[in-house]
Design a protein around this motif. Sequence first.
Motif, PDB file in Angstrom:
ATOM      1  N   THR A 125       0.838  -1.212   0.000  1.00 26.41           N
ATOM      2  CA  THR A 125       0.000   0.000   0.000  1.00 26.41           C
ATOM      3  C   THR A 125       0.874   1.263   0.000  1.00 26.41           C
ATOM      4  N   ASN A 128       4.237   1.069  -1.740  1.00 23.86           N
ATOM      5  CA  ASN A 128       4.213   0.259  -2.960  1.00 23.86           C
ATOM      6  C   ASN A 128       4.484   1.206  -4.130  1.00 23.86           C
ATOM      7  N   ALA A 130       4.915   2.739  -7.555  1.00 24.59           N
ATOM      8  CA  ALA A 130       4.458   2.432  -8.917  1.00 24.59           C
ATOM      9  C   ALA A 130       5.604   2.670  -9.896  1.00 24.59           C
ATOM     10  N   ARG A 135       1.500  -0.454  -9.927  1.00 25.87           N
ATOM     11  CA  ARG A 135       1.966  -0.800  -8.586  1.00 25.87           C
ATOM     12  C   ARG A 135       2.154  -2.310  -8.488  1.00 25.87           C
ATOM     13  N   SER A 137       1.731  -6.138  -7.157  1.00 29.53           N
ATOM     14  CA  SER A 137       0.557  -6.918  -6.763  1.00 29.53           C
ATOM     15  C   SER A 137       0.897  -8.391  -6.957  1.00 29.53           C
ATOM     16  N   PHE A 145      -6.260  -5.041  -7.941  1.00 29.77           N
ATOM     17  CA  PHE A 145      -5.844  -3.627  -8.065  1.00 29.77           C
ATOM     18  C   PHE A 145      -6.791  -2.721  -7.276  1.00 29.77           C
ATOM     19  N   LEU A 146      -8.080  -2.990  -7.429  1.00 31.02           N
ATOM     20  CA  LEU A 146      -9.067  -2.169  -6.724  1.00 31.02           C
ATOM     21  C   LEU A 146      -8.874  -2.269  -5.207  1.00 31.02           C
ATOM     22  N   ASP A 149      -5.663  -0.441  -4.160  1.00 28.35           N
ATOM     23  CA  ASP A 149      -5.767   1.014  -4.292  1.00 28.35           C
ATOM     24  C   ASP A 149      -6.697   1.616  -3.233  1.00 28.35           C
ATOM     25  N   GLU A 150      -7.842   0.976  -3.002  1.00 23.88           N
ATOM     26  CA  GLU A 150      -8.769   1.550  -2.018  1.00 23.88           C
ATOM     27  C   GLU A 150      -8.244   1.377  -0.591  1.00 23.88           C
ATOM     28  N   THR A 152      -5.136   1.539   0.126  1.00 23.99           N
ATOM     29  CA  THR A 152      -4.107   2.576   0.235  1.00 23.99           C
ATOM     30  C   THR A 152      -4.757   3.937   0.456  1.00 23.99           C
ATOM     31  N   ARG A 153      -5.817   4.220  -0.304  1.00 18.66           N
ATOM     32  CA  ARG A 153      -6.506   5.513  -0.119  1.00 18.66           C
ATOM     33  C   ARG A 153      -7.064   5.618   1.298  1.00 18.66           C
ATOM     34  N   SER A 195     -14.157   5.848   0.192  1.00 23.22           N
ATOM     35  CA  SER A 195     -13.311   4.766  -0.285  1.00 23.22           C
ATOM     36  C   SER A 195     -13.932   3.405   0.088  1.00 23.22           C
TER      37      SER A 195
END
Length: 389
Positions: A125, A128, A130, A135, A137, A145-146, A149-150, A152-153, A195
């Motif tokens: 996260t 990670n 990019a 990024r 995985s 990916f989703l 990413d979420e 991490t957000r 998120s």
Amino acid sequence: MSNNSEAFEHWIRTSFVQMNTELEELYFAQEDRSRVTGSGDRIKHSLRDEGHTYVTALRAEGNTGFDSAFGVLGNVGMYLGALRRHELTNPAREERSPFPEASSLAIHCGASLGMAPRFATAHLTIHNRARAGLRKSFTSLKDEFLFIDENTRGILSLQRAADALTSIVHVGVSSPVADVMFAAAKHSLQEVIQSNRRLMERLDVERFFHCVRPYYKPYRVGRQEYRGANAGDFSGINELDLLLGLCRASDPYYGPLLVDKMLFMLPADQARLKECMTRRSLLDELLELLDAHRDADWFQRNARAFLEVCDLFGRTAAQHHDELVKRFIEQPAARLAEEPQGLTASGPPLPVLLRSLEVLRDLRVAADRADISTRHRDLARLRAAAAPR
Ligand code: HEM
């Protein structure tokens, strides 16, 4: 980065992803999606053997500095996590990891950093990195990916909220400038809510349950079994608990949880959490001021802003438990004939884990529970004092 670390990094970002993705597609196409043994053996063996070559070269090279040690720890951890996912190792049937070279490399890196010798949430996260938009995985599945990413957000937003509250500690909860920090915390928590909503709406339950989550199972490194990573392995969430005053480090349930997660966090986060444990909470500060200053404008303003932050934080906790955990873990697990082994990242059977996550939710929403020590009454007292008249 040394040539060996870069070669391993490149492999983790390319062939490793390809092989995991192919295996996921094979398992997912089966009638029983939980069955891992007996399919894709050729790919599994290539994954194991190719990874082993990089691991052996790195182990011979030795630890070459923080950036590299942290990166190598993540990569060797992802390699071991994938071997666990594909049942090439399983802590329940072994006394020690069948991958001694990878274990030694992980132990060397982990010990030198002061972290558990496995991949941590931060690797996937907030640390990670990019490369040209991509990024790291395990697979190239869009649901992974989703999820990454979420998560991490969510983590970044909770960290920002924790930063804002930490700034209030320094100026005091009665300060006229606390308003901007309360507003920043509120804004960040609203982003966490958004998120979480995106995950609820867009993440495919079956894909997550069968193809993403299994990479987060516990596995052995050397003799010792280490629990899986989870999105909570960063200090910001606990800084919020402690600064808001909803959880206490001296609590017999909550305190051990802080100790358990310490080594799963980045060293910088460990330092933040330790410092935070020495602070007085904003709730305790407000309660102390309540009797003498309840009618003052600053008290009314700041107490209301504090309560709004608490409510939003409670909403994020309720969302996590009542929506995310229920939809993506509890419900799909209930549909299976028997609970798959290693379903939970932390290891205990699902009902035990669910009960402990429920306690956390109830501490964070300050529920009225007689069996655990929540701040329900204290918040009610503050609410009564800050209610518009
Ligand atoms: C599909 C989405 C998610 C699911 C199914 C999920 C599920 C879980 C589960 C089952 C645990 C317990 C650890 C274990 O696995 O044994 C956990 C822990 C945790 N998760 Fe999530 N999670 C999700 C997303 C998130 C997000 C986006 C955040 C926010 C950054 C988050 C924050 C936490 C925290 C803080 C913990 C540690 C326990 C706590 O302090 O509450 N999770 N999660």
